[in-house]
Write a protein that holds these residues in place. Sequence first.
Motif, mmCIF file in Angstrom:
data_model
loop_
_atom_site.group_PDB
_atom_site.id
_atom_site.type_symbol
_atom_site.label_atom_id
_atom_site.label_comp_id
_atom_site.label_asym_id
_atom_site.label_seq_id
_atom_site.Cartn_x
_atom_site.Cartn_y
_atom_site.Cartn_z
ATOM 1 N N UNK A 160 -26.751 -36.966 -12.159
ATOM 2 C CA UNK A 160 -27.711 -37.921 -12.717
ATOM 3 C C UNK A 160 -29.067 -37.286 -13.023
ATOM 4 N N UNK A 161 -29.264 -36.017 -12.698
ATOM 5 C CA UNK A 161 -30.554 -35.376 -12.916
ATOM 6 C C UNK A 161 -30.429 -34.324 -14.026
ATOM 7 N N UNK A 162 -31.529 -33.977 -14.649
ATOM 8 C CA UNK A 162 -31.485 -32.992 -15.729
ATOM 9 C C UNK A 162 -31.432 -31.569 -15.187
ATOM 10 N N UNK A 163 -30.942 -30.667 -16.011
ATOM 11 C CA UNK A 163 -30.949 -29.239 -15.687
ATOM 12 C C UNK A 163 -31.614 -28.477 -16.823
ATOM 13 N N UNK A 164 -32.465 -27.544 -16.466
ATOM 14 C CA UNK A 164 -33.098 -26.691 -17.464
ATOM 15 C C UNK A 164 -32.079 -25.664 -17.946
ATOM 16 N N UNK A 165 -31.935 -25.559 -19.273
ATOM 17 C CA UNK A 165 -31.054 -24.548 -19.865
ATOM 18 C C UNK A 165 -31.836 -23.233 -19.927
ATOM 19 N N UNK A 166 -31.663 -22.424 -18.894
ATOM 20 C CA UNK A 166 -32.466 -21.201 -18.759
ATOM 21 C C UNK A 166 -31.763 -20.024 -19.425
ATOM 22 N N UNK A 167 -31.533 -20.121 -20.731
ATOM 23 C CA UNK A 167 -30.746 -19.104 -21.429
ATOM 24 C C UNK A 167 -31.434 -17.740 -21.448
ATOM 25 N N UNK A 168 -32.753 -17.706 -21.371
ATOM 26 C CA UNK A 168 -33.480 -16.430 -21.379
ATOM 27 C C UNK A 168 -33.733 -15.889 -19.983
ATOM 28 N N UNK A 169 -33.476 -16.702 -18.960
ATOM 29 C CA UNK A 169 -33.751 -16.278 -17.592
ATOM 30 C C UNK A 169 -35.214 -16.387 -17.205
ATOM 31 N N UNK A 170 -36.048 -16.932 -18.072
ATOM 32 C CA UNK A 170 -37.491 -16.968 -17.802
ATOM 33 C C UNK A 170 -37.843 -17.945 -16.691
ATOM 34 N N UNK A 171 -37.075 -19.028 -16.560
ATOM 35 C CA UNK A 171 -37.383 -20.022 -15.530
ATOM 36 C C UNK A 171 -37.101 -19.448 -14.146
ATOM 37 N N UNK A 172 -35.936 -18.837 -13.988
ATOM 38 C CA UNK A 172 -35.624 -18.211 -12.702
ATOM 39 C C UNK A 172 -36.603 -17.079 -12.408
ATOM 40 N N UNK A 173 -36.994 -16.342 -13.438
ATOM 41 C CA UNK A 173 -37.957 -15.256 -13.238
ATOM 42 C C UNK A 173 -39.282 -15.797 -12.720
ATOM 43 N N UNK A 174 -39.726 -16.935 -13.246
ATOM 44 C CA UNK A 174 -40.967 -17.550 -12.778
ATOM 45 C C UNK A 174 -40.834 -18.008 -11.330
ATOM 46 N N UNK A 175 -39.702 -18.622 -11.019
ATOM 47 C CA UNK A 175 -39.476 -19.074 -9.644
ATOM 48 C C UNK A 175 -39.356 -17.896 -8.695
ATOM 49 N N UNK A 176 -38.748 -16.822 -9.193
ATOM 50 C CA UNK A 176 -38.546 -15.616 -8.389
ATOM 51 C C UNK A 176 -39.874 -14.993 -7.956
ATOM 52 N N UNK A 177 -40.926 -15.236 -8.705
ATOM 53 C CA UNK A 177 -42.234 -14.701 -8.322
ATOM 54 C C UNK A 177 -42.779 -15.374 -7.073
ATOM 55 N N UNK A 178 -42.237 -16.552 -6.771
ATOM 56 C CA UNK A 178 -42.717 -17.323 -5.629
ATOM 57 C C UNK A 178 -41.749 -17.255 -4.453
ATOM 58 N N UNK A 179 -40.453 -17.343 -4.756
ATOM 59 C CA UNK A 179 -39.446 -17.350 -3.692
ATOM 60 C C UNK A 179 -38.169 -16.694 -4.220
ATOM 61 N N UNK A 180 -37.538 -15.803 -3.446
ATOM 62 C CA UNK A 180 -36.297 -15.165 -3.897
ATOM 63 C C UNK A 180 -35.175 -16.186 -4.091
ATOM 64 N N UNK A 181 -34.546 -16.149 -5.248
ATOM 65 C CA UNK A 181 -33.481 -17.106 -5.566
ATOM 66 C C UNK A 181 -32.305 -16.406 -6.240
ATOM 67 N N UNK A 182 -32.013 -15.165 -5.839
ATOM 68 C CA UNK A 182 -30.948 -14.429 -6.518
ATOM 69 C C UNK A 182 -29.585 -15.080 -6.355
ATOM 70 N N UNK A 183 -29.335 -15.708 -5.212
ATOM 71 C CA UNK A 183 -28.018 -16.291 -4.974
ATOM 72 C C UNK A 183 -27.822 -17.529 -5.825
ATOM 73 N N UNK A 184 -26.596 -17.751 -6.258
ATOM 74 C CA UNK A 184 -26.222 -18.979 -6.957
ATOM 75 C C UNK A 184 -25.036 -19.584 -6.215
ATOM 76 N N UNK A 185 -25.192 -20.796 -5.686
ATOM 77 C CA UNK A 185 -26.346 -21.673 -5.834
ATOM 78 C C UNK A 185 -27.473 -21.345 -4.845
ATOM 79 N N UNK A 186 -28.678 -21.715 -5.238
ATOM 80 C CA UNK A 186 -29.832 -21.735 -4.344
ATOM 81 C C UNK A 186 -30.507 -23.091 -4.506
ATOM 82 N N UNK A 187 -30.938 -23.680 -3.403
ATOM 83 C CA UNK A 187 -31.641 -24.948 -3.438
ATOM 84 C C UNK A 187 -33.031 -24.754 -2.853
ATOM 85 N N UNK A 188 -34.050 -25.185 -3.585
ATOM 86 C CA UNK A 188 -35.444 -25.043 -3.170
ATOM 87 C C UNK A 188 -36.083 -26.427 -3.138
#
Length: 223
Positions: A160-188
Motif C-alpha cells: 500500500x506504500x510507494x517505492x522510489x524507482x532508484x534506477x541510477x542508485x542515487x537514492x541509496x547512495x544518499x542514504x548510504x552517506x548516513x547509514x550503511x544499507x548494502x544489504x537487501x533488504x534493509x529497513x531504516x
Amino acid sequence: MLSATHPAPQPDSRPAPHPARHPAPRAARRRGVLAVVALAGLLLTSCAADSGNTNPNDVADQGYQSGDGSLRTWAADDRGEAVVLSGTDFTGAPISSTDFADDVVVLNTWFAACPPCRAEAPDLLTVATERADDGVQFIGINGTDDAGAALAFEREHGITWPSIADTTGSVVASLQKVVPVQAVPTTVVLDRQGRVAARVLGQVDATTLDGLIDDVLAETPGA
C-alpha cells in the motif's frame, strides 16, 4: 656340435593387477546432492550479502553488518542530520521523504526476486496497515526492477506504500552517506525529524519493527 640348452619359460607368478577402482555411484550422487544444496544456499542468501568495514557501531562510513537481521539503534542525541530522499515511484509519480514531515518514516530496500524481501512483505504490510493512523509512513526503495516487475510484486503482496524507482542508485547512495544499507533488504526507521533512529540489515519481522516504531513514537517530538 654342442647345442645350448635354455630353461623352459616359467609361468609369471606375479599377481595380476587389480582393475582401477571407481567411486561407488551412491557416493558420487551424495557429493553431487551436497554441492547442489550448497549452491542453492549461496543463491538464496546472495541478495543480503554485504561488503565493507567491520565496525557495526557507527551511522555513516563506519559500519557494516551482514544481512542477517542484525539490529542497530541510535539514541536521539547520537543521531546525525535528517535524511532527505526523493524520486519517482513506479507509476511515475513524484515522492519525497519530506512529504511526511513530522511522521515516523520506515524505509525499506527491496527487489522482486529477493527471497527475504518476499518473505518479509506480509510482516511489513501488517505493520504499515496497523500503524497507518499513528503517523507512520512506509517508503520502499528499489534500484533493481523495472516498473513491470516492481508493480507485479506490489500487487501480489498488496503493498500500500510507494517505492522510489532508484534506477541510477542515487537514492541509496544518499542514504548510504548516513547509514550503511548494502544489504537487501534493509529497513531504516527515521524519527519525526527525519534522522536515522534504527536499522535492520536483512529480513525484519513484525514484532521487531513494531517495537522500533513504538520507541520512536514514544519520544518527545523535536527531542
